[in-house]
Design an enzyme around this catalytic site. Structure first.
Site, PDB file in Angstrom:
ATOM      1  N   GLY A 288      54.993  32.760  20.336  1.00  0.00           N
ATOM      2  CA  GLY A 288      54.712  32.085  21.588  1.00  0.00           C
ATOM      3  C   GLY A 288      53.692  32.906  22.355  1.00  0.00           C
ATOM      4  N   SER A 289      53.423  32.514  23.569  1.00  0.00           N
ATOM      5  CA  SER A 289      52.370  33.194  24.336  1.00  0.00           C
ATOM      6  C   SER A 289      52.711  34.663  24.589  1.00  0.00           C
ATOM      7  CB  SER A 289      52.140  32.466  25.664  1.00  0.00           C
ATOM      8  OG  SER A 289      53.357  32.340  26.389  1.00  0.00           O
TER       9      SER A 289
ATOM     10  N   GLU B 172      54.073  36.717  22.697  1.00  0.00           N
ATOM     11  CA  GLU B 172      53.966  37.537  21.487  1.00  0.00           C
ATOM     12  C   GLU B 172      52.511  37.741  21.045  1.00  0.00           C
ATOM     13  OE1 GLU B 172      57.520  36.486  22.478  1.00  0.00           O
ATOM     14  OE2 GLU B 172      56.254  34.855  21.718  1.00  0.00           O
TER      15      GLU B 172
ATOM     16  N   GLU C  99      62.997  29.283  14.722  1.00  0.00           N
ATOM     17  CA  GLU C  99      63.462  30.674  14.746  1.00  0.00           C
ATOM     18  C   GLU C  99      64.750  30.892  13.954  1.00  0.00           C
ATOM     19  OE1 GLU C  99      60.953  30.064  18.446  1.00  0.00           O
ATOM     20  OE2 GLU C  99      62.523  28.947  17.386  1.00  0.00           O
TER      21      GLU C  99
ATOM     22  N   HIS D 114      60.204  34.534  20.076  1.00  0.00           N
ATOM     23  CA  HIS D 114      59.557  34.167  21.328  1.00  0.00           C
ATOM     24  C   HIS D 114      60.543  34.179  22.487  1.00  0.00           C
ATOM     25  CE1 HIS D 114      57.057  32.407  24.284  1.00  0.00           C
ATOM     26  NE2 HIS D 114      57.530  31.173  24.201  1.00  0.00           N
TER      27      HIS D 114
ATOM     28  N   HIS E 203      90.424  32.798   7.307  1.00  0.00           N
ATOM     29  CA  HIS E 203      89.808  31.591   7.846  1.00  0.00           C
ATOM     30  C   HIS E 203      90.894  30.574   8.184  1.00  0.00           C
ATOM     31  CE1 HIS E 203      86.741  28.060   7.268  1.00  0.00           C
ATOM     32  NE2 HIS E 203      87.103  28.224   8.520  1.00  0.00           N
TER      33      HIS E 203
ATOM     34  N   GLY F  24      79.752  32.181   7.866  1.00  0.00           N
ATOM     35  CA  GLY F  24      79.979  30.759   7.662  1.00  0.00           C
ATOM     36  C   GLY F  24      79.044  29.883   8.459  1.00  0.00           C
TER      37      GLY F  24
END
Length: 528
Positions: free
Chosen positions: A25-26, A28, A47, A70, A281, A401
């Protein structure tokens, strides 16, 4: 003098972090604008896929990976994938761009408010350097923290006007720094543990992902053979720490209290190595341990040791402990275990491919050293009963998971290990979470093979609905998805099959293509 950007790139180069996974993004752009020619930028279109690709890459290469996100929005998009990295102990150095320092408190557009708190508690450590001069040192701390036991992801937010500032002369000291763990069992601890195993009537080993991550698989085999002991894989495994056709192999423990206790019944000493005790789980209560059983836990993660509800724990290097222990126990005290029986016959389906048939065909066609990334959660039992995994780093699975790991992680793993064929076995429900990684595979010519098991529903969720007695609930089916069209749109060659013969032909074509490929397989619905 070097700028903060130049000093940081030199630091990354020293640590071998010359591949950057990101979606910019800007905030970065000032960092990326200074990227040296010997660095490689791997673009992902979301991402979550970016982080999962980096995760697979880091696990496959056995070292850290560098991620550039970003600001807050990009970090948030990656958060679901980050949960897997935490529990797989993947060393990820995650950076995010921040607005210029003078505007952060105003909460201007794209300011990351309280940036260091955003990724907590999922990261080992996070920070936003107090000044530009501290950016290189903070990145250095992040690299070392990620890579020290227990390994895991870290996060650094950097205001984008920092990169052009002058780096302090002291930053040069960072280039020569190294850190290493030195924890090891003492001679007395080793003797006590070996004595306990020798005197046990029926010892059993339970191995976890840390064994495979440290490439201690052969040491685990030596110990199992010296003890003539059965070996289970700890519940919900994200890696395979033991060859699945070895005479000691007994399978994967169920992820429930009662299931674990029942499976280990009859053993008086349970040695758990490189796994939590235990990652349950399904809530099926019972006794934590079989009657009169003693549990000893070997782990490199002090947190895992501290939070276990039972047993004695030793914290140290798993590979060192297994290697020394295999030579310290007395062999020949017990009768050798018989060889495993032949593979069970795979079930077939009249109008589509049964997952058991599919795994049998994959086993017979794929290279012996293939690496499998699996995210088809409704086919777990079939996979473990029919696959022959014999080499380190042969299997990756989402450690928490969280869906969306498998497809991008396979792309990252193939990028890290071009000498091994990576085969992703992905459910149609899971595939949609990371489908954009197909674009990255196409653009960077990464020859990963993606096999999508298409049954039109969230199979594991349907099974769990039965476990909970929930009955039929909304949101369980995902019909009408054309993965061939999706893959083609992203630039990946794809084909759809409905029979085993069709699959083998498509799989062999993909293996010989040297290019990414997707095979959509109509499969029977099964239970985990």
């Amino acid at each position: 003098m070097a700028t903060v950007s130049e000093a940081t790139y030199e630091l990354l180069r020293v640590h071998g972090l010359t591949t950057i996974f990101g979606n910019p993004g800007s905030n970065e752009l000032p960092f990326l604008a200074g990227m040296p020619e010997d660095f490689r930028y791997v673009l992902g279109l979301h991402e979550g896929a970016v982080l999962a690709m980096a995760d697979g890459y880091a696990q496959a290469r056995g070292g850290p990976a560098f991620v550039n996100l970003h600001a807050a929005a990009g970090s948030g998009n990656a958060m679901g994938a980050l949960t897997n990295s935490v529990y797989s102990h993947t060393p990820l150095v995650i950076t995010a761009g921040q607005q210029v320092r003078s505007t952060i408190g105003q909460e201007v557009m794209l300011a990351n408010v309280d940036a260091a708190s955003l990724p907590k508690p999922l990261v080992k450590w996070s920070c936003e350097p107090a000044c530009a001069e501290d950016v290189p040192r903070s990145i250095s701390q992040a690299i070392h923290t990620a890579n020290l036991p227990a390994k895991g992801p870290v996060y650094v937010s950097v205001p984008y006007d920092d990169w052009a500032q002058e780096a302090p002369a002291e930053a040069q000291h960072l280039l020569g720094r190294s850190t290493a763990a030195a924890a090891s069992l003492s001679a007395a601890q080793l003797d006590d543990l070996a004595g306990a195993l020798d005197s046990a009537r029926s010892p059993v080993l339970v191995l976890g992902p840390e064994v495979d991550a440290e490439a201690a698989n052969d040491d685990a085999v030596r110990l199992a053979e010296a003890l003539a002991a059965p070996v289970w894989i700890a519940p919900s495994p994200s890696r395979c720490p033991f060859p699945t056709r070895h005479r000691s192999f007994r399978g994967v423990l169920p992820a429930a209290v009662r299931g674990v206790s029942d499976s280990l019944s009859g053993h008086d000493l349970i040695l758990v190595v490189g796994a939590p005790v235990f990652r349950y789980h399904q809530f099926v209560p019972g006794q934590y341990l079989p009657a009169d059983a003693r549990l000893i836990h070997l782990t490199g993660d002090a947190g895992e040791a501290a939070r276990a509800p039972m047993g004695e724990a030793l914290v140290g290097g798993v590979r060192d402990a297994l290697s020394r222990l295999a030579g310290a126990v007395t062999p020949g005290l017990r009768t050798a275990l018989p060889p495993l029986p032949a593979f069970p016959p795979a079930r077939t389906s009249a109008d589509r491919v049964h997952p058991e048939e599919l795994f049998e065909l994959v086993r017979g066609t794929a290279p012996d050293d293939a690496m499998y990334v699996k995210e088809s959660t409704s086919t777990t039992a079939a996979f473990w009963s029919l696959m022959d995994l014999s080499r380190p780093c042969s299997y990756l699975f989402p450690a928490s998971g969280g869906l969306g790991f498998g497809l991008p992680a396979a792309v990252g793993a193939q990028l890290a290990r071009p000498e091994r064929q990576v085969v992703a076995l992905i459910g149609d429900g899971s595939a949609n979470y990371g489908i954009t990684a197909l674009w990255t595979a196409a653009q960077y010519e990464i020859p990963v093979i993606i096999v999508i098991l298409k049954n039109g529903t969230y199979g594991a969720l349907r099974w769990f609905s039965g476990v909970l007695g929930a009955g039929e609930t909304p949101g369980m089916d995902v019909p009408g998805i054309d993965f061939v069209a999706l893959a083609t749109g992203y630039g990946v060659t794809a084909t759809a099959v409905r029979t085993g013969d069709e699959f083998v032909r498509a799989f062999k074509t993909a293996l010989g293509s040297g290019a990414p490929a997707v095979i959509e397989v109509e499969t029977e619905l099964t239970e985990p």
